[in-house]
Design a protein around this motif. Structure first.
Motif, short mmCIF file in Angstrom:
data_model
loop_
_atom_site.label_atom_id
_atom_site.label_comp_id
_atom_site.label_asym_id
_atom_site.label_seq_id
_atom_site.Cartn_x
_atom_site.Cartn_y
_atom_site.Cartn_z
N ASN A 1 0.86 -1.19 0.00
CA ASN A 1 0.00 0.00 0.00
C ASN A 1 0.89 1.23 0.00
O ASN A 1 1.28 1.75 1.05
N HIS A 2 1.26 1.69 -1.20
CA HIS A 2 2.25 2.76 -1.29
C HIS A 2 1.98 3.69 -2.47
O HIS A 2 1.34 3.30 -3.46
N VAL A 3 2.52 4.89 -2.34
CA VAL A 3 2.73 5.79 -3.48
C VAL A 3 4.23 6.01 -3.58
O VAL A 3 4.87 6.37 -2.58
N TRP A 4 4.81 5.76 -4.74
CA TRP A 4 6.22 6.04 -4.99
C TRP A 4 6.32 7.20 -5.96
O TRP A 4 5.63 7.21 -6.98
N SER A 5 7.19 8.14 -5.66
CA SER A 5 7.36 9.30 -6.54
C SER A 5 8.82 9.45 -6.91
O SER A 5 9.72 9.02 -6.17
N PHE A 6 9.06 10.07 -8.06
CA PHE A 6 10.42 10.28 -8.51
C PHE A 6 10.48 11.47 -9.45
O PHE A 6 9.49 11.87 -10.05
N PHE A 7 11.69 12.04 -9.55
CA PHE A 7 11.94 13.13 -10.48
C PHE A 7 12.29 12.56 -11.85
O PHE A 7 12.85 11.48 -11.96
N ALA A 8 11.97 13.32 -12.90
CA ALA A 8 12.31 12.87 -14.25
C ALA A 8 13.80 12.61 -14.38
O ALA A 8 14.23 11.66 -15.05
N PHE B 1 10.58 26.97 2.66
CA PHE B 1 11.30 27.01 3.93
C PHE B 1 11.01 28.35 4.60
O PHE B 1 10.48 29.27 3.97
N PRO B 2 11.34 28.49 5.87
CA PRO B 2 11.04 29.75 6.55
C PRO B 2 11.58 30.99 5.85
O PRO B 2 10.93 32.04 5.85
N ALA B 3 12.77 30.88 5.24
CA ALA B 3 13.37 32.06 4.60
C ALA B 3 13.53 31.91 3.10
O ALA B 3 14.23 32.72 2.47
N HIS B 4 12.89 30.90 2.50
CA HIS B 4 13.13 30.67 1.07
C HIS B 4 12.04 29.78 0.49
O HIS B 4 11.74 28.71 1.02
N THR B 5 11.42 30.24 -0.59
CA THR B 5 10.49 29.41 -1.35
C THR B 5 10.95 29.40 -2.81
O THR B 5 11.58 30.34 -3.29
N ARG B 6 10.59 28.32 -3.52
CA ARG B 6 11.10 28.19 -4.88
C ARG B 6 10.27 27.21 -5.68
O ARG B 6 9.79 26.21 -5.13
N MET B 7 10.11 27.49 -6.96
CA MET B 7 9.52 26.56 -7.90
C MET B 7 10.66 26.04 -8.78
O MET B 7 11.47 26.81 -9.29
N LEU B 8 10.73 24.72 -8.94
CA LEU B 8 11.77 24.11 -9.76
C LEU B 8 11.13 23.38 -10.93
O LEU B 8 10.13 22.67 -10.77
N THR B 9 11.72 23.55 -12.09
CA THR B 9 11.23 22.90 -13.30
C THR B 9 11.97 21.59 -13.49
O THR B 9 13.13 21.55 -13.91
N ASN B 10 11.30 20.53 -13.13
CA ASN B 10 11.81 19.17 -13.31
C ASN B 10 10.59 18.27 -13.21
O ASN B 10 9.80 18.42 -12.29
N GLY B 11 10.41 17.40 -14.17
CA GLY B 11 9.25 16.53 -14.13
C GLY B 11 9.19 15.73 -12.85
O GLY B 11 10.23 15.32 -12.31
N TYR B 12 7.98 15.52 -12.35
CA TYR B 12 7.79 14.76 -11.11
C TYR B 12 6.62 13.81 -11.32
O TYR B 12 5.56 14.22 -11.82
N TYR B 13 6.81 12.55 -10.95
CA TYR B 13 5.84 11.51 -11.28
C TYR B 13 5.53 10.65 -10.05
O TYR B 13 6.37 10.48 -9.18
N SER B 14 4.33 10.10 -10.02
CA SER B 14 3.92 9.22 -8.94
C SER B 14 3.33 7.93 -9.49
O SER B 14 2.63 7.92 -10.50
#
Length: 386
Positions: free
Chosen positions: A46-53, A79-92
């Motif tokens: 019973n799992h969800v596995w995720s990974f980056f492209a 994070f408390p002092a930093h937020t960011r959007m990263l462009t890299n495919g992500y899959y589950s």
């Protein structure tokens, strides 16, 4: 009466690594007589596995492509002092999908669920009911070996999938939200928007012990969901897990603890990222490696998987060093600062880190500059002085 069951390759354990291996072998060798043996009634639990492209080489994508349930082009961290959007495919991938694809790929009789395994050797598997599988080669994928032989911290988590009564506004995953209270170690919340009214939320901790306080984590997940104003209709499912974060240990003894001369894959082979504990990228790589072999006999399979796993362990000393800094140089509530600093680095470097393929330049970038932990404690952690 006990039976002797002959086959070409027997895979013991139908978790992620065993399932991927069965799929890869059947795809590369359609005529191969495989037995995939599992003690439970399902494949993958019973799992969800995720990974980056970037975790999976282009040449190996055929192994996971049929399994992907959800995908996004980018993800967020906070994070408390930093937020960011990263462009890299992500899959589950959902375990139910792995179960369905493996069942469809294997012929009748190849999948043996509900069968307790008493022991495995390079060419045989003994079952609890007295049946014996005799194979040209055996691959053991039954979870971990003796983890006491490794120097470990732990990543532990509770995840809940919710059906919502109203659509949420999340357009991509939040892979790390570390703006939450840091309790007993590095803590973050992980959110996957599976559909407009479907959300998976996981509360994760990097801490010194493997114990999970499920009730407390459940309360924190519910509070997080309420703060996001996601309107819950019902709880769909829940999963919990504990993953090893390696700081050191004896690879040779660990390998032998899982069966000295038997081929091994997955966690049993020590094939997991030392810092994240995730095993999917390694499971894909070794499935590709073995399925490209033309000799699948017991000794050859053992030597192939052993040398591959040993090489990965040796080349990943850098990650184990970083783990020592995370667990032994930083106060538990301050560990997030290491990850906050890391997520200011270039996206390609971050991708190579999670893929376990950091270059020498990457390693220098990660270690240079003012460390987010006391220098004296960092040195003592690295040299073993703590």
């Amino acid at each position: 009466m006990a039976a002797i069951i002959p086959c070409d390759v027997a895979i013991v354990g139908a978790g992620l690594a065993g399932g991927l291996m069965a799929l890869a072998l059947k795809r590369r060798h359609p005529g191969l007589d495989i037995r995939l043996i599992e003690g439970s009634s399902t494949i993958g639990g019973n799992h969800v596995w995720s990974f980056f492209a970037s975790d999976i080489a282009d040449a190996d994508r055929w192994i996971v492509a049929p399994l992907i349930c959800y995908g996004w082009k980018s993800y967020d961290v906070a994070f408390p002092a930093h937020t960011r959007m990263l462009t890299n495919g992500y899959y589950s991938i959902e375990s139910a999908r792995l179960d369905a694809v493996v069942r469809a790929a294997l012929p009748e009789g190849a999948l043996m669920t509900g069968r307790k395994v008493l022991g495995a050797s390079p060419r045989a598997v003994v079952l609890g009911d007295g049946d014996r599988i005799e194979a040209r080669g055996v691959i053991d994928a039954r979870g971990t070996g003796d983890l006491k032989l490794l120097d470990l911290g732990w990543q532990k988590f509770l995840g809940r999938e919710f059906a919502l009564s109203e659509p949420h506004e999340l357009t991509r995953p939040i892979v790390m939200d570390a703006t939450v209270a840091q309790l007993g170690g590095y803590r973050f919340v992980y959110s996957l928007p599976f559909a407009a009214t479907r959300m998976f939320v996981e509360d994760t901790y990097y801490s010194d012990g493997p114990e999970i306080e499920r009730d407390a984590l459940g309360v924190r997940i519910d509070a997080y969901v309420a703060a996001k104003e996601w309107q819950v209709d019902r709880l769909v499912r829940e999963e919990a897990g504990v993953l090893p974060v390696a700081m050191g240990g004896d690879f040779e003894e660990y390998w032998r603890s899982g069966g000295n001369r038997v081929a091994k894959i997955g966690m049993r082979a020590g094939l997991f990222h030392p810092t994240t504990g995730y095993s999917l990228p390694d499971a894909v790589r070794i499935a590709a490696l073995v399925s490209n072999s033309t000799d699948l006999t017991g000794k050859v399979l053992h030597d192939l998987t052993y040398h591959h796993a040993r090489a990965r362990w040796r080349e990943r000393g850098f990650y184990r060093l970083l783990d020592k800094m995370l667990f032994r140089a930083a106060e538990p509530e301050e560990r997030y600062r290491i990850l906050e600093r890391f997520y200011r680095l270039p996206p390609a470097l971050i991708g190579r880190f999670y893929a376990g393929r950091s270059t020498m330049t990457d390693k220098a970038r990660i270690l240079t500059g003012k460390p987010p932990v006391p220098i004296g404690r960092a040195i003592r952690a690295i040299t073993g002085g703590i």
